[in-house]
Design a protein around this motif. Structure first.
Motif, PDB file in Angstrom:
ATOM      1  N   PRO A 101       0.820  -1.228   0.000  1.00 33.18           N
ATOM      2  CA  PRO A 101       0.000   0.000   0.000  1.00 33.18           C
ATOM      3  C   PRO A 101       0.850   1.274   0.000  1.00 33.18           C
ATOM      4  O   PRO A 101       0.477   2.275  -0.604  1.00 33.18           O
ATOM      5  N   ARG A 153      -5.853  -0.836   3.046  1.00 32.48           N
ATOM      6  CA  ARG A 153      -4.508  -0.853   3.630  1.00 32.48           C
ATOM      7  C   ARG A 153      -4.494  -1.731   4.879  1.00 32.48           C
ATOM      8  O   ARG A 153      -3.597  -2.571   5.048  1.00 32.48           O
ATOM      9  N   ASP A 197      -7.983   3.450   3.596  1.00 32.69           N
ATOM     10  CA  ASP A 197      -7.659   2.975   4.946  1.00 32.69           C
ATOM     11  C   ASP A 197      -8.050   1.521   5.180  1.00 32.69           C
ATOM     12  O   ASP A 197      -7.282   0.755   5.753  1.00 32.69           O
ATOM     13  N   HIS A 240      -4.716  -5.415   3.871  1.00 35.12           N
ATOM     14  CA  HIS A 240      -3.470  -5.942   3.305  1.00 35.12           C
ATOM     15  C   HIS A 240      -2.387  -6.080   4.368  1.00 35.12           C
ATOM     16  O   HIS A 240      -1.605  -7.038   4.325  1.00 35.12           O
ATOM     17  N   TYR A 295      -1.474   3.266  -2.660  1.00 34.42           N
ATOM     18  CA  TYR A 295      -2.896   3.195  -2.331  1.00 34.42           C
ATOM     19  C   TYR A 295      -3.129   3.132  -0.826  1.00 34.42           C
ATOM     20  O   TYR A 295      -4.144   2.645  -0.352  1.00 34.42           O
ATOM     21  N   SER A 296      -2.218   3.721  -0.087  1.00 31.04           N
ATOM     22  CA  SER A 296      -2.366   3.736   1.370  1.00 31.04           C
ATOM     23  C   SER A 296      -3.468   4.672   1.825  1.00 31.04           C
ATOM     24  O   SER A 296      -3.868   4.645   2.981  1.00 31.04           O
TER      25      SER A 296
END
Length: 133
Positions: A87, A99, A96, A102, A92-93
């Motif tokens: 992320p 993230r 929320d 993942h 793509y952090s």
């Protein structure tokens, strides 16, 4: 103390659990509670990343079920660490929930791989070949 012996041997449920985790990783971009705040180019990169990582985790778990080798667990640990970092690396952090998923799934993969590597560390090649029993 007798319950601790349960984790001393590599069991087939661990391989099935790894396959399940791989499938969860593959479908994680489409979880209904994900906010989908990332842009289109970032989203396609993220989807490709999660698909590849999930399929590799799934494939390694299947391979462990059929022909157990130590390098498979090391590869799972590396994939779990990449899933935790992806992320932030792929940008793509900002999503929320995705993230968090993942990071959590990556941490579970790392822990499962470390457990399996610990279980198989002292086994001979012949003992590894006898898995599953």
């Amino acid at each position: 103390m007798s319950g601790f012996g349960f984790f001393n041997k590599h069991r087939t449920w661990e391989d099935w659990f790894g396959m399940l985790l791989g499938m969860l990783i593959v479908v994680s971009p489409w979880f209904p509670f994900s906010s989908h705040d990332v842009m289109d180019a970032e989203r396609s990169t993220m989807i490709l990343n999660t698909f590849v990582v999930g399929m590799l985790v799934f494939g390694l778990a299947q391979l462990e079920y059929v022909a157990l080798q130590r390098w498979e667990e090391v590869a799972e640990i590396a994939l779990g660490l990449w899933l935790i970092a992806s992320p932030f690396v792929l940008g793509y952090s900002g999503d929320d929930l995705l993230r968090a998923w993942h990071i959590a799934l990556g941490a579970i993969i790392v822990l499962l791989g470390a457990l399996q590597l610990w279980q198989d560390w002292r086994l001979s090649d012949q003992e590894l070949a006898n898995h599953p029993q």
